[in-house]
Design a protein around this motif. Sequence first.
Motif, short mmCIF file in Angstrom:
data_model
loop_
_atom_site.label_atom_id
_atom_site.label_comp_id
_atom_site.label_asym_id
_atom_site.label_seq_id
_atom_site.Cartn_x
_atom_site.Cartn_y
_atom_site.Cartn_z
N CYS A 15 0.90 -1.04 -0.18
CA CYS A 15 0.04 0.03 0.02
C CYS A 15 0.94 1.39 0.12
CB CYS A 15 -1.00 -0.06 1.16
SG CYS A 15 -2.05 -1.32 1.06
N LEU A 16 1.95 1.27 0.78
CA LEU A 16 2.75 2.32 0.85
C LEU A 16 3.59 2.62 -0.49
CD1 LEU A 16 3.87 4.75 2.60
CD2 LEU A 16 5.90 3.32 3.07
N ALA A 17 4.11 1.58 -1.07
CA ALA A 17 4.47 1.77 -2.71
C ALA A 17 3.59 2.20 -3.61
CB ALA A 17 5.13 0.50 -3.00
N LEU A 18 2.37 1.61 -3.63
CA LEU A 18 1.35 2.15 -4.43
C LEU A 18 0.88 3.54 -4.12
CD1 LEU A 18 -1.11 -0.85 -4.73
CD2 LEU A 18 0.65 -0.14 -6.41
N ALA A 19 0.52 4.01 -2.77
CA ALA A 19 0.52 5.27 -2.49
C ALA A 19 1.56 6.42 -2.97
CB ALA A 19 0.09 5.63 -0.96
N ALA A 21 3.45 5.82 -5.47
CA ALA A 21 3.65 5.79 -6.98
C ALA A 21 2.47 6.57 -7.38
CB ALA A 21 3.36 4.41 -7.47
N GLY A 22 1.30 6.36 -6.93
CA GLY A 22 0.33 7.43 -7.20
C GLY A 22 0.42 9.00 -7.08
N LEU A 23 1.29 9.47 -5.73
CA LEU A 23 1.38 10.62 -5.55
C LEU A 23 2.46 11.04 -6.66
CD1 LEU A 23 1.97 10.77 -1.79
CD2 LEU A 23 -0.12 11.71 -3.16
N ILE A 24 3.41 10.44 -7.14
CA ILE A 24 4.30 10.70 -8.13
C ILE A 24 3.50 10.86 -9.33
CG2 ILE A 24 6.27 10.05 -9.70
CD1 ILE A 24 7.27 8.77 -6.92
N GLY A 25 2.82 10.05 -9.74
CA GLY A 25 1.81 9.93 -10.84
C GLY A 25 0.66 11.36 -10.77
N ALA A 42 -3.42 23.46 -25.85
CA ALA A 42 -4.29 22.29 -26.15
C ALA A 42 -4.11 21.18 -25.11
CB ALA A 42 -4.01 21.78 -27.56
N PRO A 43 -4.82 21.53 -23.80
CA PRO A 43 -5.03 20.35 -22.56
C PRO A 43 -5.39 19.11 -23.00
CG PRO A 43 -6.53 22.14 -22.24
CD PRO A 43 -5.91 22.52 -23.53
N PHE A 44 -4.96 18.03 -22.58
CA PHE A 44 -5.57 16.63 -22.87
C PHE A 44 -6.73 16.82 -21.98
CE2 PHE A 44 -1.10 15.59 -23.41
CZ PHE A 44 -0.96 15.38 -24.62
N ALA A 45 -7.78 15.97 -22.30
CA ALA A 45 -9.06 15.83 -21.70
C ALA A 45 -9.01 14.93 -20.61
CB ALA A 45 -10.09 15.41 -22.78
N TRP A 46 -7.83 13.98 -20.50
CA TRP A 46 -7.92 12.89 -19.49
C TRP A 46 -7.16 13.33 -18.38
CZ3 TRP A 46 -2.94 11.42 -18.88
CH2 TRP A 46 -2.27 11.54 -20.32
N THR A 47 -6.07 14.07 -18.56
CA THR A 47 -5.08 14.51 -17.15
C THR A 47 -5.86 14.89 -16.03
OG1 THR A 47 -5.05 16.66 -17.98
CG2 THR A 47 -3.33 14.90 -18.82
N GLU A 48 -7.02 15.62 -16.03
CA GLU A 48 -7.50 15.94 -14.48
C GLU A 48 -8.33 14.79 -14.25
OE1 GLU A 48 -10.90 19.07 -13.30
OE2 GLU A 48 -10.06 19.54 -14.97
N GLU A 49 -9.05 13.80 -15.03
CA GLU A 49 -9.68 12.80 -14.53
C GLU A 49 -8.55 11.70 -13.84
OE1 GLU A 49 -11.92 9.32 -16.79
OE2 GLU A 49 -13.00 11.38 -16.94
N LEU A 50 -7.52 11.51 -14.76
CA LEU A 50 -6.43 10.57 -14.05
C LEU A 50 -5.80 11.05 -12.54
CD1 LEU A 50 -4.72 8.05 -14.44
CD2 LEU A 50 -3.19 9.31 -15.90
N ALA A 51 -5.77 12.41 -12.71
CA ALA A 51 -5.02 12.92 -11.42
C ALA A 51 -5.99 12.82 -10.46
CB ALA A 51 -4.78 14.28 -11.53
N ARG A 52 -7.40 12.88 -10.41
CA ARG A 52 -8.50 12.76 -9.39
C ARG A 52 -8.57 10.98 -9.05
NH1 ARG A 52 -13.29 13.23 -12.40
NH2 ARG A 52 -12.48 15.31 -12.82
N TYR A 53 -8.33 10.55 -9.82
CA TYR A 53 -8.51 8.85 -9.42
C TYR A 53 -7.13 8.34 -8.93
CZ TYR A 53 -12.48 8.87 -12.77
OH TYR A 53 -13.65 8.92 -13.54
N LEU A 54 -5.95 9.09 -9.23
CA LEU A 54 -4.82 8.51 -8.59
C LEU A 54 -4.81 9.12 -7.05
CD1 LEU A 54 -2.20 9.21 -11.47
CD2 LEU A 54 -2.75 7.13 -10.40
N MET A 55 -5.41 10.58 -7.15
CA MET A 55 -5.65 11.05 -5.84
C MET A 55 -6.66 10.05 -4.55
SD MET A 55 -7.55 14.65 -4.73
CE MET A 55 -8.83 14.03 -4.82
N VAL A 56 -7.62 9.70 -5.34
CA VAL A 56 -8.52 8.88 -4.53
C VAL A 56 -7.78 7.44 -4.16
CG1 VAL A 56 -10.40 7.40 -4.54
CG2 VAL A 56 -10.54 9.78 -5.40
N TRP A 57 -7.07 6.79 -5.11
CA TRP A 57 -6.22 5.54 -4.57
C TRP A 57 -5.23 6.03 -3.76
CZ3 TRP A 57 -6.36 0.26 -5.78
CH2 TRP A 57 -7.49 0.00 -6.46
#
Length: 171
Positions: A15-19, A21-25, A42-57
């Motif tokens: 869990c610590l390694a994944l957390a 990695a998620g913060l770095i991500g 020209a921002p990507f549409a998916w970056t904010e969503e991926l950052a949000r899911y990485l934050m939750v995890w």
Amino acid sequence: MRRIERLSAGLDRVCLALAKAGLIGIALVILLQVAQRYGVRAPFAWTEELARYLMVWSGLLGATCAFRRGMDPVILSVTADAPPRRQWLARGMLALCVVIFLLPMLHYSIFGPGWNVERGFLWRGMGRTSPGLGLNMALVGAVIPITCLTILIHCAARVTASLPSPKGTPA
């Protein structure tokens, strides 16, 4: 080392390694988003969503690590030199609070009303995809039962650990 403690320690390392990695991500994805938005306009549409899911995890997996280290809110503060009865009372109250809080979350992650799996949180998420990434929302929501189970295992390890020796006495 006891089996439950070894399991708890192994889960904590994962869990610590994944957390981490998620913060770095998160940092890398947000950096990419800023560079695209202000550098290329020209921002990507998916970056904010991926950052949000990485934050939750990352946040929930990090919470399991914090719990294992005893950084959770204290219900009853007891020192190592307190009588064993008071120490066991504190452990019992910790276990009771954790179980009361986590078992309903774990139950409703899997089951809905009437113990119906098809009405549970994860099953309902399987029918939805995220707009930017096209991820199955059950993958995003799977961190909830993972967190619940991990904290329950950490709690079992904390509650069943041998009582610390009072200061000044040999262990």
